[in-house]
Design a protein around this motif. Structure first.
Motif, mmCIF file in Angstrom:
data_model
loop_
_atom_site.group_PDB
_atom_site.id
_atom_site.type_symbol
_atom_site.label_atom_id
_atom_site.label_comp_id
_atom_site.label_asym_id
_atom_site.label_seq_id
_atom_site.Cartn_x
_atom_site.Cartn_y
_atom_site.Cartn_z
ATOM 1 N N UNK A 136 46.144 29.443 39.375
ATOM 2 C CA UNK A 136 47.237 30.212 39.964
ATOM 3 C C UNK A 136 46.874 30.759 41.334
ATOM 4 N N UNK A 137 47.895 31.174 42.045
ATOM 5 C CA UNK A 137 47.786 32.005 43.240
ATOM 6 C C UNK A 137 48.397 33.349 42.870
ATOM 7 N N UNK A 138 47.695 34.440 43.159
ATOM 8 C CA UNK A 138 48.215 35.756 42.819
ATOM 9 C C UNK A 138 47.974 36.758 43.923
ATOM 10 N N UNK A 139 48.581 37.923 43.767
ATOM 11 C CA UNK A 139 48.422 38.995 44.744
ATOM 12 C C UNK A 139 48.050 40.273 44.007
ATOM 13 N N UNK A 140 47.123 41.032 44.560
ATOM 14 C CA UNK A 140 46.691 42.276 43.937
ATOM 15 C C UNK A 140 46.089 43.196 44.988
ATOM 16 N N UNK A 141 45.970 44.452 44.631
ATOM 17 C CA UNK A 141 45.257 45.395 45.494
ATOM 18 C C UNK A 141 43.864 45.680 44.947
ATOM 19 N N UNK A 142 43.558 45.130 43.766
ATOM 20 C CA UNK A 142 42.274 45.407 43.122
ATOM 21 C C UNK A 142 41.747 44.135 42.468
ATOM 22 N N UNK A 143 40.940 43.374 43.194
ATOM 23 C CA UNK A 143 40.398 42.112 42.696
ATOM 24 C C UNK A 143 39.532 42.325 41.459
ATOM 25 N N UNK A 144 38.681 43.335 41.480
ATOM 26 C CA UNK A 144 37.773 43.579 40.367
ATOM 27 C C UNK A 144 38.539 43.792 39.061
ATOM 28 N N UNK A 145 39.547 44.638 39.115
ATOM 29 C CA UNK A 145 40.302 44.953 37.904
ATOM 30 C C UNK A 145 41.195 43.793 37.480
ATOM 31 N N UNK A 146 41.972 43.246 38.426
ATOM 32 C CA UNK A 146 42.978 42.241 38.083
ATOM 33 C C UNK A 146 42.374 40.885 37.742
ATOM 34 N N UNK A 147 41.424 40.423 38.550
ATOM 35 C CA UNK A 147 40.902 39.066 38.379
ATOM 36 C C UNK A 147 39.672 39.036 37.473
ATOM 37 N N UNK A 148 38.736 39.956 37.717
ATOM 38 C CA UNK A 148 37.475 39.931 36.965
ATOM 39 C C UNK A 148 37.640 40.557 35.582
ATOM 40 N N UNK A 149 38.126 41.804 35.530
ATOM 41 C CA UNK A 149 38.189 42.515 34.256
ATOM 42 C C UNK A 149 39.340 42.045 33.376
ATOM 43 N N UNK A 150 40.525 41.869 33.939
ATOM 44 C CA UNK A 150 41.685 41.525 33.120
ATOM 45 C C UNK A 150 41.793 40.035 32.836
ATOM 46 N N UNK A 151 41.463 39.195 33.822
ATOM 47 C CA UNK A 151 41.625 37.759 33.619
ATOM 48 C C UNK A 151 40.317 37.051 33.284
ATOM 49 N N UNK A 152 39.195 37.752 33.451
ATOM 50 C CA UNK A 152 37.919 37.217 32.989
ATOM 51 C C UNK A 152 37.241 36.212 33.896
ATOM 52 N N UNK A 153 37.623 36.158 35.164
ATOM 53 C CA UNK A 153 36.997 35.208 36.083
ATOM 54 C C UNK A 153 35.890 35.892 36.886
ATOM 55 N N UNK A 154 34.786 35.191 37.041
ATOM 56 C CA UNK A 154 33.628 35.734 37.737
ATOM 57 C C UNK A 154 33.657 35.325 39.210
ATOM 58 N N UNK A 155 32.945 36.079 40.061
ATOM 59 C CA UNK A 155 32.821 35.662 41.464
ATOM 60 C C UNK A 155 32.314 34.226 41.537
ATOM 61 N N UNK A 156 32.944 33.439 42.368
ATOM 62 C CA UNK A 156 32.624 32.019 42.442
ATOM 63 C C UNK A 156 33.658 31.166 41.734
ATOM 64 N N UNK A 157 34.402 31.802 40.795
ATOM 65 C CA UNK A 157 35.465 31.092 40.085
ATOM 66 C C UNK A 157 36.826 31.357 40.724
#
Length: 267
Positions: free
Chosen positions: A20-41
């Motif tokens: 997906x392509x998404x928009x957020x103000x908080x990458x850590x919370x939205x992408x890493x914590x909520x969606x489970x993707x790590x840096x590099x993914x």
């Protein structure tokens, strides 16, 4: 859309490759914590302090890269109306707005508590799930509601630090059901026959839900049937886990084929 120059900003357009392509103000919370993707993914491909620019870039990139394009632009999701009221009961969350009028502007940034946990409407997919599943109140056409259980079990509301309920029911959950029944005197005052009658009632509810194609009601009915079966097994001096294990032991060795939509075992 031409090449996008990456600059630092409040609104971040991120790309999860192949997802997906998404928009957020908080990458850590939205992408890493909520969606489970790590840096590099994932990668941040555009940043800006202008929410309208972010919304336009998100939808254009979704289109250009072949992803699902959000129904509502990002900048339309988080504008709060003057008054937003939510009424929460054990089963439902009711919004003080009609089904035809509820939208991302009303839902954006809402937070409330249910018996299943906290709800934080901080992402587009959560808003879209509610808009797809909200129902008009039978008591007031200017109110609409969602089922709490179905909402908490829906994909957008799951976090990756918790095991998905679709993977399987844990032993602890069956223990919680039995503990719940014990505290309410179901085992002392009820019996297996009344539980069987209850099972037939819930089976009827499931049939109605299937005929209406009401996914929330299907989830609710199946869950209720599992609860009843757990209690029925306990009253017979066995456990639901034993029953499931015994059934799986049989079907795991079974062979057959699908005929007219039904699995027919080999003779």
């Amino acid at each position: 859309m031409g090449a996008v120059e990456l600059s630092k900003g409040k609104y971040k357009i991120y790309h999860i490759l192949g997802k997906k392509i998404g928009c957020t103000t908080n990458i850590q919370k939205r992408v890493v914590e909520e969606q489970g993707f790590k840096p590099g993914e994932y990668e941040v491909i555009f940043e800006t302090d202008d929410i309208k620019e972010a919304a336009k870039a998100e939808r254009q990139l979704q289109k250009d890269l072949g992803y699902k394009v959000d129904i509502k632009p990002y900048d339309k999701l988080f504008k709060k109306p003057m008054s937003k009221k939510v009424n929460v009961t054990e089963q439902t969350t009711t919004f003080a707005i009609s089904k035809k009028d509820i939208d991302g502007r009303f839902l954006g940034d809402l937070k409330w508590e249910t018996i299943y946990g906290s709800v934080d409407i901080n992402a587009t997919d959560k808003i879209e799930w509610i808009l797809d599943n909200v129902k008009t109140s039978m008591y007031n056409n200017n109110r609409c509601y969602v089922y709490n259980k179905a909402m908490h079990e829906a994909g957008p509301f799951q976090t990756f630090d918790k095991p998905s309920k679709e993977v399987g029911i844990g032993i602890m959950e069956f223990d919680l059901i039995r503990d719940w029944a014990e505290k309410r005197g179901i085992y002392d005052k009820g019996d297996a026959k009344t539980q069987y009658i209850k099972l037939q009632e819930e089976s009827g509810e499931l049939a109605k839900a299937l005929l209406k194609d009401d996914q929330a009601e299907v989830i609710d009915a199946i869950g209720d049937m599992v609860v009843v079966l757990t209690n029925l097994a306990h009253m017979r001096g066995i456990s639901i886990e034993q029953c499931i294990g015994s059934a799986y032991e049989v079907i795991s060795k079974r062979t057959g084929s699908m005929i007219n939509g039904t699995f027919v075992k080999d003779a």
